[in-house]
Design an enzyme around this catalytic site. Structure first.
Site, mmCIF file in Angstrom:
data_model
loop_
_atom_site.group_PDB
_atom_site.id
_atom_site.type_symbol
_atom_site.label_atom_id
_atom_site.label_comp_id
_atom_site.label_asym_id
_atom_site.label_seq_id
_atom_site.Cartn_x
_atom_site.Cartn_y
_atom_site.Cartn_z
ATOM 1 N N HIS A 40 4.292 3.879 12.783
ATOM 2 C CA HIS A 40 4.519 3.561 11.441
ATOM 3 C C HIS A 40 5.568 4.756 11.072
ATOM 4 O O HIS A 40 5.184 5.807 10.934
ATOM 5 C CB HIS A 40 3.089 4.054 10.804
ATOM 6 C CG HIS A 40 2.973 4.280 9.301
ATOM 7 N ND1 HIS A 40 2.505 3.216 8.397
ATOM 8 C CD2 HIS A 40 3.597 5.209 8.470
ATOM 9 C CE1 HIS A 40 2.831 3.360 7.364
ATOM 10 N NE2 HIS A 40 3.364 4.727 7.175
ATOM 11 N N HIS B 180 8.771 6.432 8.856
ATOM 12 C CA HIS B 180 9.499 6.242 7.528
ATOM 13 C C HIS B 180 10.860 6.785 7.939
ATOM 14 O O HIS B 180 11.187 7.278 9.021
ATOM 15 C CB HIS B 180 8.927 7.782 6.615
ATOM 16 C CG HIS B 180 7.702 6.999 5.954
ATOM 17 N ND1 HIS B 180 7.431 6.679 4.703
ATOM 18 C CD2 HIS B 180 6.310 6.948 6.511
ATOM 19 C CE1 HIS B 180 6.167 6.329 4.420
ATOM 20 N NE2 HIS B 180 5.553 6.323 5.446
ATOM 21 N N ARG C 110 0.870 -1.255 0.311
ATOM 22 C CA ARG C 110 -0.008 -0.010 -0.009
ATOM 23 C C ARG C 110 0.938 1.469 0.176
ATOM 24 O O ARG C 110 0.812 2.001 -1.037
ATOM 25 C CB ARG C 110 -0.906 0.201 1.203
ATOM 26 C CG ARG C 110 -2.071 1.003 1.178
ATOM 27 C CD ARG C 110 -1.662 2.525 1.685
ATOM 28 N NE ARG C 110 -1.245 2.495 3.132
ATOM 29 C CZ ARG C 110 -0.570 3.565 3.364
ATOM 30 N NH1 ARG C 110 -0.334 4.589 2.553
ATOM 31 N NH2 ARG C 110 -0.134 3.836 4.729
ATOM 32 N N ASP C 111 1.772 1.512 0.852
ATOM 33 C CA ASP C 111 2.364 2.918 1.148
ATOM 34 C C ASP C 111 3.530 2.827 0.153
ATOM 35 O O ASP C 111 3.732 3.974 -0.373
ATOM 36 C CB ASP C 111 3.025 2.676 2.745
ATOM 37 C CG ASP C 111 3.270 4.087 3.197
ATOM 38 O OD1 ASP C 111 3.251 5.044 2.345
ATOM 39 O OD2 ASP C 111 3.381 4.370 4.293
ATOM 40 N N ASN D 234 9.134 3.968 3.896
ATOM 41 C CA ASN D 234 9.118 3.520 5.245
ATOM 42 C C ASN D 234 10.284 2.773 5.745
ATOM 43 O O ASN D 234 11.138 2.535 5.054
ATOM 44 C CB ASN D 234 8.026 2.114 5.252
ATOM 45 C CG ASN D 234 6.655 2.933 4.765
ATOM 46 O OD1 ASN D 234 6.420 3.132 3.543
ATOM 47 N ND2 ASN D 234 5.753 3.179 5.929
ATOM 48 N N CYS E 60 4.552 9.036 0.567
ATOM 49 C CA CYS E 60 3.147 9.692 0.104
ATOM 50 C C CYS E 60 3.075 10.668 -1.079
ATOM 51 O O CYS E 60 4.086 11.722 -0.867
ATOM 52 C CB CYS E 60 2.688 10.377 1.547
ATOM 53 S SG CYS E 60 0.890 11.216 1.253
HETATM 54 N N1 COA Z 1 -13.052 5.114 -3.685
HETATM 55 C C1 COA Z 1 -13.461 5.181 -5.021
HETATM 56 N N2 COA Z 1 -13.811 6.445 -5.575
HETATM 57 C C2 COA Z 1 -14.124 7.217 -4.744
HETATM 58 C C3 COA Z 1 -13.567 7.311 -3.336
HETATM 59 C C4 COA Z 1 -13.266 5.939 -2.945
HETATM 60 N N3 COA Z 1 -12.950 5.777 -1.654
HETATM 61 N N4 COA Z 1 -14.010 8.293 -2.757
HETATM 62 C C5 COA Z 1 -14.514 9.183 -3.596
HETATM 63 N N5 COA Z 1 -14.643 8.629 -4.872
HETATM 64 C C6 COA Z 1 -14.860 8.986 -6.240
HETATM 65 C C7 COA Z 1 -16.092 9.663 -6.030
HETATM 66 O O1 COA Z 1 -17.209 8.751 -6.648
HETATM 67 C C8 COA Z 1 -16.121 10.769 -7.393
HETATM 68 O O2 COA Z 1 -16.193 10.090 -8.542
HETATM 69 P P1 COA Z 1 -16.968 10.668 -9.729
HETATM 70 O O3 COA Z 1 -16.381 12.146 -9.980
HETATM 71 O O4 COA Z 1 -16.690 9.979 -10.904
HETATM 72 O O5 COA Z 1 -18.456 11.099 -9.394
HETATM 73 C C9 COA Z 1 -14.626 11.235 -6.934
HETATM 74 O O6 COA Z 1 -13.990 10.167 -6.487
HETATM 75 C C10 COA Z 1 -14.628 12.630 -6.157
HETATM 76 O O7 COA Z 1 -15.487 12.359 -5.002
HETATM 77 P P2 COA Z 1 -15.208 13.487 -3.740
HETATM 78 O O8 COA Z 1 -16.069 12.691 -2.684
HETATM 79 O O9 COA Z 1 -15.524 14.657 -4.134
HETATM 80 O O10 COA Z 1 -13.806 13.228 -3.424
HETATM 81 P P3 COA Z 1 -12.537 14.460 -3.383
HETATM 82 O O11 COA Z 1 -12.294 14.649 -5.045
HETATM 83 O O12 COA Z 1 -13.065 15.382 -2.296
HETATM 84 O O13 COA Z 1 -11.500 13.493 -2.867
HETATM 85 C C11 COA Z 1 -10.835 11.554 -1.639
HETATM 86 C C12 COA Z 1 -11.276 13.009 -1.659
HETATM 87 C C13 COA Z 1 -10.642 11.007 -0.180
HETATM 88 C C14 COA Z 1 -11.571 10.595 -2.216
HETATM 89 C C15 COA Z 1 -9.261 11.744 -2.174
HETATM 90 O O14 COA Z 1 -8.547 12.767 -1.865
HETATM 91 C C16 COA Z 1 -8.343 10.370 -2.086
HETATM 92 O O15 COA Z 1 -8.755 9.412 -2.562
HETATM 93 N N6 COA Z 1 -7.349 10.606 -1.143
HETATM 94 C C17 COA Z 1 -6.747 9.396 -1.238
HETATM 95 C C18 COA Z 1 -5.340 10.075 -0.732
HETATM 96 C C19 COA Z 1 -4.049 8.863 -0.486
HETATM 97 O O16 COA Z 1 -4.515 7.608 -0.533
HETATM 98 N N7 COA Z 1 -3.166 9.403 0.022
HETATM 99 C C20 COA Z 1 -2.041 8.375 0.438
HETATM 100 C C21 COA Z 1 -2.277 7.619 1.759
HETATM 101 S S1 COA Z 1 -1.966 8.662 3.243
HETATM 102 ZN ZN ZN Z 2 3.466 5.954 5.670
#
Ligand code: COA
Ligand code: ZN
Length: 318
Positions: free
Chosen positions: A213, A215, A21-22, A255, A246
């Site tokens: 956790h 790094h 994942r990370d 990590n 990240c």
């Molecule tokens: N899985 C799949 N799709 C997702 C989702 C999820 N958990 N959450 C939101 N989406 C989709 C929505 O369905 C929407 O799709 P569409 O435009 O096709 O309808 C789109 O993403 C935007 O949704 P929204 O709720 O407005 O999200 P956002 O644009 O504000 O983004 C997150 C918020 C949380 C979804 C996004 O920032 C994210 O995925 N972050 C993860 C970051 C990460 O993994 N970082 C590393 C680990 S620390």
């Molecule tokens: Zn991490």
């Protein structure tokens, strides 16, 4: 207030492997699903039983992990395996529960700026949304580890007060989390900040299990593990070969490395359940898949008692 004793020698330490994942989340070139599955299976074969396999996040935010469901469906879970995934919101919780994870690592940052960069919302909004997330996961029988990113410092804001970390930990405890994982997103933790965060959480949320956790961005990741052990913490995340980082935190690198951690723990008299040679084999496989040298040290040097052929080394003759 009294704090926990050091972890006694001979104790079992839980290592949660987070490389799939990370680590993979940060890889630019898409790693085929079958190869991700191969790595997870090699990690299980090394004896690891806790693996954070993927994330259920927006595939636009992290395209590398768009195959989360397929990876989970493809891995061979041995007896006692504990498979988890990272989840930022309700949509992620629903997808993770449907895919059959044992545990979920929810993510919120201790700093406002990183939370906005990482999940596009303020910290308090993430926390309010976790009510529905926890309800969904509890109904599905999924265990929750409350993740707190940038717990030891933020690349945008600098130091993060231990009290802010403790406040989030307490909120997690009130929501029903059994543990919190303190994420050192950009390797800013030091022995002193680790100790301060642990003490603040134990005061604010007694009984809550603490996972660490780290790094290795500044080379003190394993030193921070030693501080954790001195404070009684028995659960550490690490990634195969030291892969990781990240995409939404400037300067993030890998990590702490799983083989290096296994080596340190075994040589310090702790049980890990991991076979070091097989762990090195899993790291070699991962290195071959990402196509560049990984930072792990034991991967390069081999176990301590690896013997070298004297004939193959030059003699310093005067
Ligand atoms: N899985 C799949 N799709 C997702 C989702 C999820 N958990 N959450 C939101 N989406 C989709 C929505 O369905 C929407 O799709 P569409 O435009 O096709 O309808 C789109 O993403 C935007 O949704 P929204 O709720 O407005 O999200 P956002 O644009 O504000 O983004 C997150 C918020 C949380 C979804 C996004 O920032 C994210 O995925 N972050 C993860 C970051 C990460 O993994 N970082 C590393 C680990 S620390
Ligand atoms: Zn991490």
């Amino acid at each position: 207030m009294p704090h926990a004793e050091a972890v006694p020698e001979g104790s079992k330490i839980t290592i949660c492997e987070v490389g799939p994942r990370d680590g993979f989340q940060n890889e630019k070139v898409f790693i085929p699903t079958a190869r991700k599955i191969e790595v997870v299976n090699a990690l299980f074969a090394a004896g690891l039983r806790h693996i954070q396999v993927t994330s259920f996040v927006s595939p636009r935010a992290v395209p590398q992990l768009a195959d989360a469901k397929e990876v989970l469906a493809g891995i061979d879970r041995p007896e006692g395996a504990w498979v988890s995934a990272l989840v930022p919101n309700l949509r992620g919780a629903e997808r993770a529960a449907e895919a059959g994870v044992d545990a979920v690592h929810t993510v919120v940052s201790a700093s406002e700026t990183h939370n906005r960069k990482n999940v596009n919302r303020p910290v308090d909004q993430s926390l309010s949304e976790f009510e529905a997330v926890f309800e969904t996961l509890h109904k599905a029988g999924v265990v929750i580890e409350g993740g707190i990113a940038t717990a030891f410092g933020c690349p945008f804001e600098g130091d993060v007060p231990a009290q802010q970390v403790a406040r989030i930990a307490r909120r997690y405890q009130d929501l029903g989390a059994g543990s919190v994982a303190l994420g050192d997103t950009t390797g800013m933790a030091t022995p002193l900040t680790v100790r301060a965060a642990i003490h603040a959480i134990r005061d604010a949320a007694p009984g809550l299990d603490i996972h660490l956790h780290f790094h290795n961005t500044r080379g003190v990741g394993l030193a921070c593990v030693m501080t954790g052990l001195a404070e009684g913490v028995t659960h550490y995340d690490a990634s195969v070969g030291g892969l990781g980082g990240c995409p939404f935190a400037a300067g993030a690198t890998g990590n702490i490395c799983t083989e290096d951690l296994v080596y340190l723990l075994q040589e310090s008299g702790f049980e890990t359940g991991v076979d070091l040679d097989r762990m090195i084999a899993a790291a070699s496989l991962t290195q071959e898949i990402v196509g560049r040298p990984l930072p792990g040290q034991v991967l390069k040097a081999g176990p301590r008692l690896k013997r070298h052929d004297p004939e193959m080394t030059v003699t310093a003759a005067g």
